[in-house]
Design an enzyme around this catalytic site. Sequence first.
Site, short mmCIF file in Angstrom:
data_model
loop_
_atom_site.label_atom_id
_atom_site.label_comp_id
_atom_site.label_asym_id
_atom_site.label_seq_id
_atom_site.Cartn_x
_atom_site.Cartn_y
_atom_site.Cartn_z
N GLY A 18 43.07 11.33 29.93
CA GLY A 18 44.49 10.99 29.85
C GLY A 18 44.80 9.77 30.68
O GLY A 18 43.95 9.24 31.41
N GLU A 211 57.64 19.56 56.83
CA GLU A 211 58.95 19.17 56.34
C GLU A 211 59.84 20.40 56.26
O GLU A 211 59.38 21.54 56.44
CB GLU A 211 58.84 18.51 54.96
N HIS A 249 60.52 17.66 47.21
CA HIS A 249 59.56 18.73 46.95
C HIS A 249 60.29 20.02 46.61
O HIS A 249 61.34 20.33 47.15
CB HIS A 249 58.68 18.98 48.18
#
Length: 299
Positions: A18, A211, A249
């Site tokens: 791909g 985070e 995220h």
Amino acid sequence: MAIHLTKESRVLVQGMTGGEGMKHTRRMLAAGTNVVGGVNPRKAGRTVDFDERAVPVFGTVHEGMDATGADVTVVFVPPAFAKAAVTEAADAGIGLAVVITEGIPVHDAVAFTAYAKSKGTRIIGPNCPGLITPGQSNAGIIPADITKPGRIGLVSKSGTLTYQLMYELRDTGFSTCVGIGGDPVVGTTHIDCLAAFEQDPETDVIVMIGEIGGDAEERAASYIREHVTKPVIGYIAGFTAPEGRTMGHAGAIVSGSSGTAQAKKEALEAAGVPVGGTPTETARLVLTRLEAERAGNQA
């Protein structure tokens, strides 16, 4: 030495034919990664030319492992096919599966991470940049030209911040850098990498980037306090993130008092981990600690 990935690693790429797979396979090869094959059942038996390297395509991970001795796979397949790809790799007995794909449904990630663990396959990711042992091997999408071999170990939820710290400390260098991914469910945690770096004789200082969202950093702080003897420097992203909003995220979301950057910073500092206010300040803390370590060793 290094953790999880070395120059001896033999890498398959699921989804190599791909667009993203082709691009990053070329970059991995340029970094010295021993890419031994791709996997695509519709193109099995062909080879793909990457500059002067012809890489064979296999119909299954099992076939690729049998033919090449591969022990690592990097997964670039679309989200809808990621669960099947990882399950196939685990069934084949691959040791490490690096799942770059983002946007994988959480229930799929829960299923394939648990299944892979039951089969003895380590998952890094999903939604991650992969990992790199500079000068040896690079499995994923981390730029290989922004650092060099050294004695700092890095584990991070954020791909971008992984690159930033690698660049900030480019003149010092890293043993291994691991981007574990920022989804709510990941196969390899901060704690897994902390434990591995603690055992690695060529890692002197560990950098841990976290985070907002979840409690992974708080759990890592507890682990550091009880089990890690090497110096750890921390950085937490998301101090200015608004409550209740996902920031980049899928796992980076604050709900009420849970998962805040301040809570994570306080937990790490209570465990004796200095936490930088910016990536640049974090890098300075690392350099200061390395200098102190070297001075202590010379005394």
